[in-house]
Scaffold this motif. Sequence first.
Motif, PDB file in Angstrom:
ATOM      1  N   LEU A  84      23.996  45.277  47.847  1.00 29.07           N
ATOM      2  CA  LEU A  84      24.539  44.012  47.365  1.00 29.07           C
ATOM      3  C   LEU A  84      24.858  44.067  45.873  1.00 29.07           C
ATOM      4  O   LEU A  84      24.057  44.570  45.075  1.00 29.07           O
ATOM      5  CB  LEU A  84      23.550  42.875  47.623  1.00 29.07           C
ATOM      6  CG  LEU A  84      23.311  42.477  49.089  1.00 29.07           C
ATOM      7  CD1 LEU A  84      22.227  41.420  49.167  1.00 29.07           C
ATOM      8  CD2 LEU A  84      24.597  41.967  49.721  1.00 29.07           C
ATOM      9  N   GLN A  85      25.983  43.556  45.513  1.00 26.00           N
ATOM     10  CA  GLN A  85      26.368  43.461  44.111  1.00 26.00           C
ATOM     11  C   GLN A  85      26.002  42.088  43.542  1.00 26.00           C
ATOM     12  O   GLN A  85      25.547  41.975  42.408  1.00 26.00           O
ATOM     13  CB  GLN A  85      27.882  43.706  43.965  1.00 26.00           C
ATOM     14  CG  GLN A  85      28.331  45.082  44.426  1.00 26.00           C
ATOM     15  CD  GLN A  85      27.631  46.208  43.694  1.00 26.00           C
ATOM     16  OE1 GLN A  85      27.523  46.183  42.466  1.00 26.00           O
ATOM     17  NE2 GLN A  85      27.140  47.189  44.446  1.00 26.00           N
ATOM     18  N   GLU A  86      26.234  41.049  44.361  1.00 29.93           N
ATOM     19  CA  GLU A  86      25.925  39.708  43.888  1.00 29.93           C
ATOM     20  C   GLU A  86      24.415  39.491  43.902  1.00 29.93           C
ATOM     21  O   GLU A  86      23.687  40.120  44.660  1.00 29.93           O
ATOM     22  CB  GLU A  86      26.615  38.634  44.737  1.00 29.93           C
ATOM     23  CG  GLU A  86      26.183  38.610  46.202  1.00 29.93           C
ATOM     24  CD  GLU A  86      27.106  39.417  47.094  1.00 29.93           C
ATOM     25  OE1 GLU A  86      27.401  38.943  48.192  1.00 29.93           O
ATOM     26  OE2 GLU A  86      27.504  40.527  46.689  1.00 29.93           O
ATOM     27  N   ASN A  87      23.924  38.595  43.034  1.00 34.89           N
ATOM     28  CA  ASN A  87      22.492  38.339  42.925  1.00 34.89           C
ATOM     29  C   ASN A  87      22.275  36.867  42.605  1.00 34.89           C
ATOM     30  O   ASN A  87      23.038  36.267  41.852  1.00 34.89           O
ATOM     31  CB  ASN A  87      21.880  39.209  41.826  1.00 34.89           C
ATOM     32  CG  ASN A  87      20.365  39.216  41.889  1.00 34.89           C
ATOM     33  OD1 ASN A  87      19.794  39.235  42.965  1.00 34.89           O
ATOM     34  ND2 ASN A  87      19.719  39.201  40.741  1.00 34.89           N
ATOM     35  N   GLY A  88      21.234  36.278  43.198  1.00 36.67           N
ATOM     36  CA  GLY A  88      20.947  34.870  42.970  1.00 36.67           C
ATOM     37  C   GLY A  88      21.968  33.954  43.590  1.00 36.67           C
ATOM     38  O   GLY A  88      22.196  32.843  43.112  1.00 36.67           O
ATOM     39  N   ALA A  89      22.617  34.413  44.678  1.00 33.37           N
ATOM     40  CA  ALA A  89      23.659  33.617  45.318  1.00 33.37           C
ATOM     41  C   ALA A  89      23.552  33.750  46.828  1.00 33.37           C
ATOM     42  O   ALA A  89      22.911  34.672  47.344  1.00 33.37           O
ATOM     43  CB  ALA A  89      25.038  34.083  44.844  1.00 33.37           C
TER      44      ALA A  89
END
Length: 695
Positions: free
Chosen positions: A484-489
């Motif tokens: 995963l590249q996105e975080n907190g989403a």
Amino acid sequence: MINQQLLEPASIVVIGGSNNVHKPGGAVVRNILSGNYSGTLRIVNPKEDEVQGVRAFHDVSELPPTDLAILVVAARFCPDYVDFLAREKQVRAFIILSAGFSEETAEGAQLEQRILDTCEQYGCALIGPNCIGLLTRWHHSVFTKPIPRLTPKGVDFISGSGATAVYVLESAVSKGLPFNSVWSVGNGHQIGIESVLEYMDEHFDAERDSLIKLLYIENIADPDKMLYHATSLIRKGCRIAAIKAGSSESGSRAASSHTGAIASSDSAVEALFRKAGIVRCFSREELTTVGCIFQAVKDPAFFHRTSPLNIAIVTHAGGPGVMLTDALSKGGMNVPVINGAIADELKGQLLPGSSVANPIDILATGTPQHLATAIEFCEERLTDIDAIMVIFGTPGLVQLYEAYDVLHTMIEKCHKPIFPILPSVNTAGPEVHEFLKKGHVNFSDEVTLATALTQVMKTPAPADQNVVINGVDVPRIRRIIDGLQENGAFLSPALVHELLQSAGIPTVPEFVSTDKEALLAFADRCGYPMVAKVVGPVHKSDIGGVTLNIRSREVLAAEFDRMMQIEGVTAVMVQKMLKGTELFIGAKYEQRFGHVVLCGLGGIFVEVLRDVSSGLAPLSYEEAENMIHSLRAYKILKGTRGQQGINQRKFAEIIVRLSTLLRFATEIKEMDINPLLADGDDIVAVDARILVDKG
């Protein structure tokens, strides 16, 4: 760091002991002396030569080596006393009654840390500070009253609050509940509730030790330790009940999903207790009543039945018998009707006008012999009866010594547990007291007894804590999370779909796109009716982002155009329209506890009714099934009024698979699947949200 010097000290010194028994320093000396402590008691008081008949030392430097020191002096003096006594006088256990430490100020926290550092350096046990002390059969090192009846098979009580411990003892003493020990751990930074359970578990002797543990908890510092040792003790034959205070929240906190709105630290506590097999209580009266139930029932198998209890009620007052019947029935227990020839036989042995249908009402004029007859009949002739509840008081016209002697004899003689409900604690106080002196307990209120028994009987046995893999693709789950590249989403629908597939959770076919023609082609292949949902916003329904039962290509095209105009929408997802019972499962990561898994009815009901059950991941099939059965809406899930029920085993399997997914993807902080649609034997995830935080 519990040691022999704390539990069985050969010598005790009270720093600050006095002749004034109305102050803690005098009261603790009084209690130690009245408790017939067999070791050497020493007092340090610079102004007195003798304290309550005990020689007083004017300074700690005059003391000989001592095992246990009790400090009843101002907080600012305590660190120096602890250092000197540990270093020079070989004191290896301390009970600090004084307040004014980390519970009050930053300066107090520094004082407490100095004490903790010294105790660690010299290997000393520390109870407190800010507590009422430690009460055992060896030494009564508390400054409070009451002092309960102490016996090896009495209750071990551990409390995070000294004042609450006193009030629990007040409640317990009036019921006749005996104790083995009372631990008031105070701030508990060295010896907390979990540490006491750990010691009791690791040193457990079934022949010697108490089998009943009661807890009052304000903070669970180490959930894993509590879970492990509570589970272990219960599996060794102990029974544990606890109050966890501080369960409410002021206002509803902002949340980004249904689970976030529902899950709370209290859900984590509920899940922990369920997993360990701890009976949860919500008041002092309930806690001590549960303790009395444990004391009254000698066979542990009584609490682990697969079928509801059958209870006989013997009374000489109709109203309380009716209220007890109602409360037991509400709690899922049976008060079976007695009829036919066996009822006629019993009726023939009682006064005319007596009722034997159950409750068995021997009338207000019934004699002690009639009481004995009714109890013996329940014990010997009514083979389907599991327990007997006896209500017997007085309107103030007679003494009850003979009746309570009969009750004592029956309790000693019968194999079935007998729960005595003796309400006349004022009018017949001496008679009740004499009954309690024989080692019995009393449930003065019948509905309180029924409510507490309900809590006991619905508490499951400790759960298996192994992770159930069962085809869950753990390597694939890790590849998805690690990539995963996105975080907190929240994850995209495609990634959500992939994670659920990896866990073996069935999903409805879906397609996400910003291309209207591609969506229409997917719908043509699947067949109408369809569902369209926006991608991007979390609460889709609130913004008109969900359209159900789309039956034509033209309507779907129009809905696509409308939805793409909604602020924040990044794409549109279409799914085949399914029907069925809407279910919900979700999870929330709670600091220190791990993932709390929730289940219940889905759709809007999860927010409106909040009828959810919680469990602590990882979950076993038995835990998941128990969660389902404990729902208020269980009758709907089971099938009611001719409607088909859901596949409960499949629902439980999905709950377990979700818990396994969470076990290997701790980066998931919040998720829900709402709804799951159950139709016949099939259960399919329709919509899901997953929040990942890799920080």
